[in-house]
Design a protein around this motif. Structure first.
Motif, PDB file in Angstrom:
ATOM      1  N   ILE A 177      -0.384  12.403   4.733  1.00 19.25           N
ATOM      2  CA  ILE A 177      -1.148  11.277   5.787  1.00 19.25           C
ATOM      3  C   ILE A 177      -1.295   9.877   4.928  1.00 19.25           C
ATOM      4  CG2 ILE A 177      -2.661   9.868   6.867  1.00 19.25           C
ATOM      5  CD1 ILE A 177      -2.390  12.127   8.944  1.00 19.25           C
ATOM      6  N   ALA A 178      -0.727   8.173   4.904  1.00 21.64           N
ATOM      7  CA  ALA A 178      -0.685   8.298   3.923  1.00 21.64           C
ATOM      8  C   ALA A 178      -2.624   7.443   4.015  1.00 21.64           C
ATOM      9  CB  ALA A 178      -0.444   6.128   3.532  1.00 21.64           C
ATOM     10  N   PHE A 179      -3.480   8.219   3.446  1.00 13.08           N
ATOM     11  CA  PHE A 179      -4.904   7.758   4.204  1.00 13.08           C
ATOM     12  C   PHE A 179      -5.888   6.913   3.474  1.00 13.08           C
ATOM     13  CE2 PHE A 179      -9.556   8.292   3.611  1.00 13.08           C
ATOM     14  CZ  PHE A 179     -10.043   8.073   5.484  1.00 13.08           C
ATOM     15  N   TYR A 215       2.018   0.501  10.274  1.00 12.19           N
ATOM     16  CA  TYR A 215       1.918   1.674   9.710  1.00 12.19           C
ATOM     17  C   TYR A 215       1.893   2.888  11.398  1.00 12.19           C
ATOM     18  CZ  TYR A 215      -2.543  -0.808  11.110  1.00 12.19           C
ATOM     19  OH  TYR A 215      -3.789  -1.693  11.845  1.00 12.19           O
ATOM     20  N   TRP A 227      -4.447  18.732   3.696  1.00 13.14           N
ATOM     21  CA  TRP A 227      -4.213  17.879   2.612  1.00 13.14           C
ATOM     22  C   TRP A 227      -4.619  18.767   1.046  1.00 13.14           C
ATOM     23  CZ3 TRP A 227      -4.831  13.034   4.445  1.00 13.14           C
ATOM     24  CH2 TRP A 227      -5.261  12.848   5.292  1.00 13.14           C
ATOM     25  N   ILE A 269      -7.701   3.123  18.167  1.00 16.84           N
ATOM     26  CA  ILE A 269      -6.565   2.931  17.128  1.00 16.84           C
ATOM     27  C   ILE A 269      -5.430   3.207  16.634  1.00 16.84           C
ATOM     28  CG2 ILE A 269      -7.378   1.882  14.882  1.00 16.84           C
ATOM     29  CD1 ILE A 269      -9.923   2.216  14.928  1.00 16.84           C
ATOM     30  N   HIS A 325     -11.222   2.504   5.751  1.00 14.77           N
ATOM     31  CA  HIS A 325     -11.994   3.232   5.971  1.00 14.77           C
ATOM     32  C   HIS A 325     -13.228   2.279   5.609  1.00 14.77           C
ATOM     33  CE1 HIS A 325      -8.242   4.641   7.743  1.00 14.77           C
ATOM     34  NE2 HIS A 325      -8.979   4.801   8.636  1.00 14.77           N
ATOM     35  N   CYS A 348     -11.746   8.242  15.898  1.00 17.35           N
ATOM     36  CA  CYS A 348     -11.583   6.743  16.312  1.00 17.35           C
ATOM     37  C   CYS A 348      -9.885   6.851  17.131  1.00 17.35           C
ATOM     38  CB  CYS A 348     -11.913   6.315  14.840  1.00 17.35           C
ATOM     39  SG  CYS A 348     -13.857   6.068  14.094  1.00 17.35           S
ATOM     40  N   HIS A 349      -8.930   7.254  16.144  1.00 16.77           N
ATOM     41  CA  HIS A 349      -7.667   6.879  16.266  1.00 16.77           C
ATOM     42  C   HIS A 349      -6.643   7.713  17.697  1.00 16.77           C
ATOM     43  CE1 HIS A 349      -6.606   5.083  12.727  1.00 16.77           C
ATOM     44  NE2 HIS A 349      -7.340   5.876  11.381  1.00 16.77           N
ATOM     45  N   GLN A 356       0.846  -0.760  -0.017  1.00 15.35           N
ATOM     46  CA  GLN A 356       0.049  -0.293   0.059  1.00 15.35           C
ATOM     47  C   GLN A 356       0.559   0.936  -0.124  1.00 15.35           C
ATOM     48  OE1 GLN A 356      -2.720  -0.541   3.408  1.00 15.35           O
ATOM     49  NE2 GLN A 356      -3.452  -1.612   1.818  1.00 15.35           N
ATOM     50  N   TYR A 383     -19.819  10.585   7.429  1.00 19.52           N
ATOM     51  CA  TYR A 383     -18.956  10.824   8.243  1.00 19.52           C
ATOM     52  C   TYR A 383     -18.042  11.959   8.257  1.00 19.52           C
ATOM     53  CZ  TYR A 383     -17.233   9.436  12.483  1.00 19.52           C
ATOM     54  OH  TYR A 383     -17.346   9.699  13.649  1.00 19.52           O
ATOM     55  N   ILE A 419      -1.097  11.788  12.782  1.00 18.47           N
ATOM     56  CA  ILE A 419      -2.153  11.961  13.228  1.00 18.47           C
ATOM     57  C   ILE A 419      -2.425  12.582  14.844  1.00 18.47           C
ATOM     58  CG2 ILE A 419      -4.926  11.763  13.833  1.00 18.47           C
ATOM     59  CD1 ILE A 419      -4.814   9.379  11.595  1.00 18.47           C
ATOM     60  N   ILE A 456       0.218   6.544  11.482  1.00 25.39           N
ATOM     61  CA  ILE A 456      -1.175   7.399  12.903  1.00 25.39           C
ATOM     62  C   ILE A 456      -0.619   8.429  13.689  1.00 25.39           C
ATOM     63  CG2 ILE A 456      -2.534   6.448  15.194  1.00 25.39           C
ATOM     64  CD1 ILE A 456      -3.378   4.654  12.426  1.00 25.39           C
TER      65      ILE A 456
HETATM   66  C1  HEC Z   1     -14.643   5.472  12.408  1.00 24.62           C
HETATM   67  C2  HEC Z   1     -13.046   4.900  12.955  1.00 24.62           C
HETATM   68  C3  HEC Z   1     -12.418   5.864  12.128  1.00 24.62           C
HETATM   69  C4  HEC Z   1     -12.381   7.106  11.153  1.00 24.62           C
HETATM   70  C5  HEC Z   1     -13.010   8.624  11.786  1.00 24.62           C
HETATM   71  C6  HEC Z   1     -10.536   7.038  11.740  1.00 24.62           C
HETATM   72  N1  HEC Z   1      -9.876   5.906  11.222  1.00 24.62           N
HETATM   73 FE1  HEC Z   1      -8.395   5.489  10.633  1.00 24.62          FE
HETATM   74  N2  HEC Z   1      -8.899   3.354  10.929  1.00 24.62           N
HETATM   75  C7  HEC Z   1     -10.257   2.849  11.506  1.00 24.62           C
HETATM   76  C8  HEC Z   1      -9.584   1.856  11.307  1.00 24.62           C
HETATM   77  C9  HEC Z   1     -10.611   0.760  11.635  1.00 24.62           C
HETATM   78  C10 HEC Z   1      -8.821   1.580  10.808  1.00 24.62           C
HETATM   79  C11 HEC Z   1      -7.833   0.211  10.579  1.00 24.62           C
HETATM   80  C12 HEC Z   1      -7.182  -0.381  11.747  1.00 24.62           C
HETATM   81  C13 HEC Z   1      -6.376  -1.971  11.469  1.00 24.62           C
HETATM   82  O1  HEC Z   1      -6.702  -2.749  10.540  1.00 24.62           O
HETATM   83  O2  HEC Z   1      -6.090  -2.238  12.735  1.00 24.62           O
HETATM   84  C14 HEC Z   1      -7.908   2.499  10.871  1.00 24.62           C
HETATM   85  C15 HEC Z   1      -6.874   2.428   9.800  1.00 24.62           C
HETATM   86  C16 HEC Z   1      -5.765   3.768   9.115  1.00 24.62           C
HETATM   87  C17 HEC Z   1      -4.745   3.913   8.938  1.00 24.62           C
HETATM   88  C18 HEC Z   1      -3.872   2.715   8.281  1.00 24.62           C
HETATM   89  C19 HEC Z   1      -4.317   2.386   7.544  1.00 24.62           C
HETATM   90  C20 HEC Z   1      -3.473   0.734   6.807  1.00 24.62           C
HETATM   91  O3  HEC Z   1      -3.432  -0.368   7.261  1.00 24.62           O
HETATM   92  O4  HEC Z   1      -2.420   0.805   6.315  1.00 24.62           O
HETATM   93  C21 HEC Z   1      -4.823   5.145   8.950  1.00 24.62           C
HETATM   94  C22 HEC Z   1      -3.165   5.783   8.062  1.00 24.62           C
HETATM   95  C23 HEC Z   1      -5.582   6.037   8.881  1.00 24.62           C
HETATM   96  N3  HEC Z   1      -6.719   4.933   9.494  1.00 24.62           N
HETATM   97  C24 HEC Z   1      -5.805   7.149   9.179  1.00 24.62           C
HETATM   98  C25 HEC Z   1      -6.980   8.144   8.969  1.00 24.62           C
HETATM   99  C26 HEC Z   1      -7.440   9.549   9.140  1.00 24.62           C
HETATM  100  C27 HEC Z   1      -6.172  10.302   8.483  1.00 24.62           C
HETATM  101  C28 HEC Z   1      -8.309   9.794  10.129  1.00 24.62           C
HETATM  102  C29 HEC Z   1      -8.717  10.999   9.487  1.00 24.62           C
HETATM  103  C30 HEC Z   1      -9.261  11.605   8.192  1.00 24.62           C
HETATM  104  C31 HEC Z   1      -8.605   8.898  10.205  1.00 24.62           C
HETATM  105  N4  HEC Z   1      -7.852   8.116   9.837  1.00 24.62           N
HETATM  106  C32 HEC Z   1     -10.539   8.593  10.599  1.00 24.62           C
HETATM  107  C33 HEC Z   1     -11.183   4.223  11.650  1.00 24.62           C
HETATM  108  C34 HEC Z   1     -10.714   4.922  11.773  1.00 24.62           C
END
Ligand code: HEC
Ligand code: HEC
Ligand code: HEC
Ligand code: HEC
Ligand code: HEC
Ligand code: HEC
Length: 451
Positions: free
Chosen positions: A241-243, A291, A323, A284, A248, A280-281, A137, A258, A298, A295
């Motif tokens: 950020i590699a979003f 990765y 962004w 998480i 998601h 969430c983060h 990725q 959302y 963030i 995080i």
């Molecule tokens: C509703 C909950 C939620 C929100 C809001 C959220 N995330 Fe996440 N994100 C997650 C979940 C669940 C994972 C997967 C974690 C895992 O696989 O262990 C994740 C994983 C990630 C990853 C790692 C991805 C990978 O697998 O390589 C990144 C980077 C990330 N999020 C960035 C962001 C950013 C930037 C935002 C805000 C714009 C954001 N997230 C908002 C739930 C959320």
């Protein structure tokens, strides 16, 4: 300069030429392997890390060790068929190892092409790739940096080789001249330009034809460049950020609204603030995962220190996440999301492709991708204009229809009633083909889209 001439002579010998040709061939096969890998395999496979699929480094060796070195080609072309045939143990083994995830079939790849991919993969240096460049990725930055590095390298090598060959050929010519004593007579005082003129006149037919071909292709190339100005198709800027959208909106099923919460209410869809991520983060945190770095970015942006206290704390030292804009229409265009999503009832897919499957940062999907999207409008739309151009908007407005009697949004009820009373003929004309297109209701009027 006898030494120089000797060198030239050696260089121009047939054997050396053959060697050059061989090197060029190998070089291009390597480049082919790299290109194919990036185009077809990199979405699931990395070279050195297991991702959606296993790392491909020494995959061939693993199959050879299992005594099935020749079956790996069949695997790549159609892994399901190979498993079903029952002649491969490795095929079943690796399938089970990956919990039955399915690899796509690549029926059109030849043995040579598959070989070139595996050659290129195995030629990579395991020690040099400590960075993220080979992660499945990979972010867009990584990919573009890699490409920028690899392309000029090949060109430079090719350039050097060509100049050596040209030098060598020049040497042969001079040698020949000396041998035939041609240099003693007439042409002694001729400059290269004079010689060229004589030569060009002698072969004027070929020279003329070649010139014609060159001129025509230059003109065609020029116009093609003009047409591609301002085309942003497949544009994918690097992001801080590699979003990944697939993690998601796909795997975790988070609704687009959302994060892009103004999409149904206003002109623009909007991007989420870092607080939305933190909902969430905070929990998480990617601890121990590969990765974690993303995080951590963030946390840096939100000013969150996960090590403070039992569950972390805000430090109040925030920095905004900047962004980079992916889709960007010029200022003279008016585009409204809520109009399309709410009134038009369109799905985001129709214009942005299936973001729930996008395992990299956002990009402008080429129209070919959009043509694959299942219809959620009455007529299936076939685009042949680049996404985000005026032709693209126009094509969709012609091909998609609106349900003007549908009272749900109420937007068209007024138009419908007005037409029914004052201009019944026009209404029947619109409806002749059984539908009312967006263009018929004004979707082609310049002022609707232009300020
Ligand atoms: C509703 C909950 C939620 C929100 C809001 C959220 N995330 Fe996440 N994100 C997650 C979940 C669940 C994972 C997967 C974690 C895992 O696989 O262990 C994740 C994983 C990630 C990853 C790692 C991805 C990978 O697998 O390589 C990144 C980077 C990330 N999020 C960035 C962001 C950013 C930037 C935002 C805000 C714009 C954001 N997230 C908002 C739930 C959320
Ligand atoms: C859609 C994701 C996907 C794509 C694209 C993909 N693969 Fe795979 N590949 C997998 C998965 C998943 C496995 C693990 C076996 C399984 O579950 O089917 C795998 C397994 C393999 C294996 C066996 C590895 C081993 O250790 O035995 C090879 C070889 C392979 N892929 C080569 C390729 C090549 C070459 C390409 C590009 C032409 C490619 N794959 C494209 C998902 C993919
Ligand atoms: C967890 C939050 C989150 C969810 C859910 C989410 N996105 Fe995004 N989206 C982002 C972030 C952050 C960016 C900016 C990063 C980027 O461009 O890759 C973004 C960027 C985009 C862009 C490009 C924006 C631009 O600059 O042009 C589009 C289009 C988009 N999202 C569409 C969608 C669609 C469609 C869905 C639902 C299938 C969705 N998003 C779900 C957070 C999210
Ligand atoms: C996938 C199909 C599709 C694409 C692509 C598309 N539109 Fe539309 N558009 C519609 C539909 C369906 C409607 C009718 C529903 C409505 O009025 O919102 C519409 C309506 C409109 C309207 C209102 C027209 C009126 O009569 O009031 C404007 C303005 C508009 N679009 C602008 C644009 C622009 C600018 C673009 C290109 C950047 C674009 N659209 C691309 C489907 C599309
Ligand atoms: C009719 C085509 C169309 C549909 C449907 C559509 N978009 Fe867009 N989207 C666009 C265009 C065109 C832009 C560029 C707008 C600009 O530059 O002014 C854009 C831009 C965006 C952006 C960048 C930020 C912004 O507001 O400019 C996000 C995020 C986004 N769209 C999300 C979505 C989501 C989520 C959906 C579904 C709920 C959706 N879009 C549906 C055409 C569409
Ligand atoms: C459905 C929406 C829509 C309608 C209707 C529309 N345009 Fe456009 N127009 C666009 C968009 C989107 C662009 C930006 C294209 C780009 O950036 O490549 C554009 C760009 C342009 C440009 C700049 C040149 C270019 O290609 O970038 C001109 C000039 C123009 N339009 C004139 C017109 C005229 C004249 C009409 C009426 C006959 C018209 N437009 C109707 C959406 C529309």
């Amino acid at each position: 300069m006898p030494v120089f001439q000797r060198v030239v002579q050696i260089l121009s010998s047939a054997r050396v030429m053959f060697l050059f040709a061989l090197i060029l061939l190998c070089g291009s096969s390597f480049a082919q392997g790299e290109g194919l890998f990036k185009a077809k395999c990199a979405t699931c496979h990395a070279v050195f890390k297991n991702g959606t699929g296993p790392k491909l480094y020494e995959a061939r060796k693993r199959w050879e060790d299992a005594g099935e070195g020749d079956l790996i080609y069949e695997w790549v072309r159609n892994n399901a068929a190979l498993r079903a045939s029952g002649k491969s143990v490795r095929a079943i083994e690796v399938f089970q190892e990956y919990n039955g995830s399915v690899m796509s079939a690549f029926g059109d790849l030849t043995d040579d092409q598959i070989s070139s991919i595996l050659d290129w993969v195995d030629s990579q240096d395991p020690n040099a790739s400590a960075g993220g460049g080979n992660v499945a990725q990979a972010t867009s930055t990584d990919i573009s940096v890699e490409e920028e590095e690899s392309i000029p390298w090949i060109w430079i090598v090719m350039g050097i080789m060509f100049s050596i060959i040209i030098m060598a050929v020049g040497g042969v010519r001079r040698e020949l001249k000396i041998a035939t004593k041609e240099s003693d007579k007439g042409s002694e005082g001729l400059t290269y330009i004079d010689e060229f003129k004589v030569w060009a006149w002698k072969y004027r037919l070929y020279v003329g034809l070649t010139t014609l071909v060159i001129v025509v292709s230059l003109i065609v190339g020029f116009f093609q460049t003009l047409y591609s100005v301002n085309i942003v198709e497949a544009y994918q800027p690097s992001q801080p950020i590699a979003f990944p959208h697939d993690v998601h909106a796909g795997v975790n099923g988070i609704d687009c609204k959302y994060c892009h919460n103004s999409v149904t209410k206003s002109k623009s869809a909007g991007l989420p603030t870092v607080n939305v991520c933190m909902n969430c983060h905070k929990k998480i945190n990617g601890e121990g995962e590969e990765y974690q770095g993303e995080i951590a970015k963030i946390y840096a942006a939100a000013g969150w220190d996960p090590t403070r206290g039992p569950s972390g704390a805000y430090t109040n030292q925030t920095e905004p996440i900047v962004w980079n804009k992916v889709h960007n229409l010029p200022d003279h265009v008016y585009f409204n999301h809520s109009q399309h999503v709410v009134v038009g009832g369109l799905d985001c897919k129709q214009c942005h492709g299936d973001m729930t499957k996008l395992n990299e940062t956002a990009k402008v999907q080429p129209y070919q991708e959009l043509n694959k999207i299942e219809e959620n409008i009455e007529s299936k739309i076939e685009f042949d204009r680049a996404t985000m151009t005026m032709g693209w908007c126009i094509q969709c407005h012609e091909q998609s229809s609106v349900n003007i009697t549908d009272g749900k949004s109420g937007y068209y009820t007024e138009i419908h009633d007005r037409l029914k009373e004052n201009d019944y003929n026009l209404l029947t004309k619109y409806n002749e083909d059984g539908r009312v297109s967006v263009s018929e209701l004004g979707g082609w009027e310049c002022s609707k889209c232009h300020y």
